[in-house]
Design a protein around this motif. Structure first.
Motif, PDB file in Angstrom:
ATOM      1  N   VAL A 201       0.545  -1.106   0.254  1.00  0.00           N
ATOM      2  CA  VAL A 201      -0.056  -0.192  -0.561  1.00  0.00           C
ATOM      3  C   VAL A 201       0.927   1.292   0.316  1.00  0.00           C
ATOM      4  N   ALA A 202       1.706   1.173   0.875  1.00  0.00           N
ATOM      5  CA  ALA A 202       2.895   2.130   0.410  1.00  0.00           C
ATOM      6  C   ALA A 202       3.283   2.704  -0.298  1.00  0.00           C
ATOM      7  N   ALA A 203       3.928   1.526  -0.719  1.00  0.00           N
ATOM      8  CA  ALA A 203       4.997   1.627  -2.066  1.00  0.00           C
ATOM      9  C   ALA A 203       4.181   2.298  -3.238  1.00  0.00           C
ATOM     10  N   LYS A 204       2.512   1.925  -3.224  1.00  0.00           N
ATOM     11  CA  LYS A 204       1.776   2.507  -4.520  1.00  0.00           C
ATOM     12  C   LYS A 204       0.954   4.077  -3.987  1.00  0.00           C
ATOM     13  N   GLY A 205       2.078   4.295  -3.179  1.00  0.00           N
ATOM     14  CA  GLY A 205       1.283   6.024  -3.025  1.00  0.00           C
ATOM     15  C   GLY A 205       2.800   6.894  -3.652  1.00  0.00           C
ATOM     16  N   GLY A 206       2.260   7.923  -2.903  1.00  0.00           N
ATOM     17  CA  GLY A 206       2.830   9.616  -3.418  1.00  0.00           C
ATOM     18  C   GLY A 206       3.144   9.560  -4.865  1.00  0.00           C
ATOM     19  N   GLY A 207       2.214   9.313  -5.832  1.00  0.00           N
ATOM     20  CA  GLY A 207       1.896   9.875  -6.703  1.00  0.00           C
ATOM     21  C   GLY A 207       2.879   9.081  -8.234  1.00  0.00           C
ATOM     22  N   PRO A 208       3.186   9.679  -9.615  1.00  0.00           N
ATOM     23  CA  PRO A 208       3.573   8.893 -10.104  1.00  0.00           C
ATOM     24  C   PRO A 208       5.667   8.739  -9.465  1.00  0.00           C
ATOM     25  N   HIS A 209       5.679   9.334  -9.497  1.00  0.00           N
ATOM     26  CA  HIS A 209       7.293   9.239  -8.751  1.00  0.00           C
ATOM     27  C   HIS A 209       7.354   8.646  -7.210  1.00  0.00           C
ATOM     28  N   GLY A 210       6.683   8.251  -6.609  1.00  0.00           N
ATOM     29  CA  GLY A 210       6.265   7.772  -5.557  1.00  0.00           C
ATOM     30  C   GLY A 210       6.553   6.027  -5.584  1.00  0.00           C
ATOM     31  N   LEU A 211       5.939   5.521  -6.330  1.00  0.00           N
ATOM     32  CA  LEU A 211       5.046   4.036  -7.406  1.00  0.00           C
ATOM     33  C   LEU A 211       6.465   3.807  -7.390  1.00  0.00           C
ATOM     34  N   ILE A 212       6.169   2.642  -6.324  1.00  0.00           N
ATOM     35  CA  ILE A 212       7.287   1.307  -6.722  1.00  0.00           C
ATOM     36  C   ILE A 212       6.545   0.221  -6.857  1.00  0.00           C
ATOM     37  N   ASN A 213       7.161  -0.824  -7.449  1.00  0.00           N
ATOM     38  CA  ASN A 213       6.197  -1.920  -7.815  1.00  0.00           C
ATOM     39  C   ASN A 213       7.154  -3.350  -7.829  1.00  0.00           C
ATOM     40  N   LEU A 214       6.608  -3.882  -6.149  1.00  0.00           N
ATOM     41  CA  LEU A 214       7.206  -4.557  -5.584  1.00  0.00           C
ATOM     42  C   LEU A 214       6.267  -6.167  -6.506  1.00  0.00           C
ATOM     43  N   ARG A 215       7.797  -7.240  -6.608  1.00  0.00           N
ATOM     44  CA  ARG A 215       7.823  -7.976  -7.323  1.00  0.00           C
ATOM     45  C   ARG A 215       8.494  -9.525  -7.081  1.00  0.00           C
ATOM     46  N   THR A 216       7.736 -10.584  -7.559  1.00  0.00           N
ATOM     47  CA  THR A 216       8.473 -11.625  -6.399  1.00  0.00           C
ATOM     48  C   THR A 216       9.485 -11.784  -7.153  1.00  0.00           C
ATOM     49  N   ARG A 217      10.608 -13.140  -6.752  1.00  0.00           N
ATOM     50  CA  ARG A 217      11.163 -13.220  -7.335  1.00  0.00           C
ATOM     51  C   ARG A 217      11.212 -13.644  -8.637  1.00  0.00           C
ATOM     52  N   ALA A 218       9.892 -15.151  -9.213  1.00  0.00           N
ATOM     53  CA  ALA A 218       9.567 -15.084 -10.347  1.00  0.00           C
ATOM     54  C   ALA A 218       9.981 -14.284 -11.146  1.00  0.00           C
TER      55      ALA A 218
END
Length: 284
Positions: free
Chosen positions: A220-237
């Motif tokens: 949820v926190a990673a998706k906040g903060g506008g376009p430059h706050g956006l972090i796309n958490l990904r799996t190992r695969a």
């Protein structure tokens, strides 16, 4: 090392660098600088960084460990793989032991091209990223999502011989590229321009090491903060997908805290505290 992604409010790299500084919008490179204890950041960067730190309190440890991974990966490529050319995309604001410093300590003739497009990064890069007399450094003001511009840039063509192996560094940058921008195709475009014997070194934020409830808060926190706050958490695969067709070197895809970290100070931080995958692989 964070994000060669556009800071322009219109989503382009046009205009002069000073015209593109928007201090009201958090930028990954400046937020990373804040986590590392630097001073080259603004209120929006600090607020965005604090929101993410509230959900993931060890994020500063993660930033430090990611930096150490970069240094070990460059050291491996220069010392063991014999790489003498590096393309570092997502440079971030220069700090200690930058890519060219690590590489040129091993081989002074090493040549490094840095890519980012935060105007503040540009100013620092021009002032601080100075090469050994035998080698070369260059800085390209460009966006990771425009590999054609990077590859065709005269500074890259001046500094790097694309007929010889290159170390492509994508450290803590791919998690800023959403699936809608097809980050796998961007990486493939860059790799396709490099000859056999080149290497990819990359790291990427993940939620997989976290307990389920903490993982949900982090997402949820990673998706906040506008376009430059956006972090796309990904799996190992999902992260491993960036290395498709490459020969991954030991110890494989693992936490950046554990990648060839035997010589690092003990005790090591846990994989949970770092929550970042890393890997290095050779283009056959």
């Amino acid at each position: 090392m964070e994000a060669a992604l556009s800071t322009d409010t219109h989503g382009t790299t046009g205009g002069s660098p000073s015209d593109r500084i928007d201090t009201t919008v958090a930028h990954p490179a400046r937020r990373y600088n804040y986590w590392l204890g630097g001073k080259d950041n603004f209120q929006a960067d600090r607020e965005s960084g604090d929101v993410m730190a509230a959900a993931f309190p060890t994020i500063r440890i993660s930033a430090l460990e990611n930096r150490r991974f970069l240094q070990r990966a460059v050291g491996y490529l220069a010392r063991e793989a014999g790489i003498r050319q590096f393309l570092d995309i997502g440079t971030g604001i220069p700090t200690a032991s930058n890519t060219h410093e690590v590489a040129q300590a091993v081989a002074p003739e090493s040549r490094v091209v840095y890519v980012d497009n935060d105007p503040i990064v540009l100013a620092h890069a021009r002032a601080l990223l100075t090469s050994s007399p035998e080698g070369a450094t260059a800085y390209i003001d460009a966006d990771l999502r425009d590999p054609g511009r990077i590859l065709a840039h005269p500074e890259l063509q001046r500094a790097i011989d694309l007929s010889q192996p290159v170390g492509l560094m994508l450290v803590a940058v791919l998690h800023f590229v959403p699936d809608t921008d097809d980050p796998y195709a961007l990486v493939r475009r860059l790799l396709d321009a490099l000859p056999a014997g080149s290497y990819l070194a990359a790291s990427h934020a993940t939620h997989e090491y976290l307990p389920p409830e903490i993982a949900e808060q982090a997402k949820v926190a990673a998706k906040g903060g506008g376009p430059h706050g956006l972090i796309n958490l990904r799996t190992r695969a999902e992260f491993t997908g960036f290395f498709t067709g490459l020969d991954v070197v030991e110890p494989g895809i693992t936490s950046v805290a554990e990648w060839r970290a035997e010589s690092e100070p003990q005790p090591r931080p846990s994989v949970v505290e770092v929550s970042m995958y890393g890997g290095v692989a050779r283009l056959p």
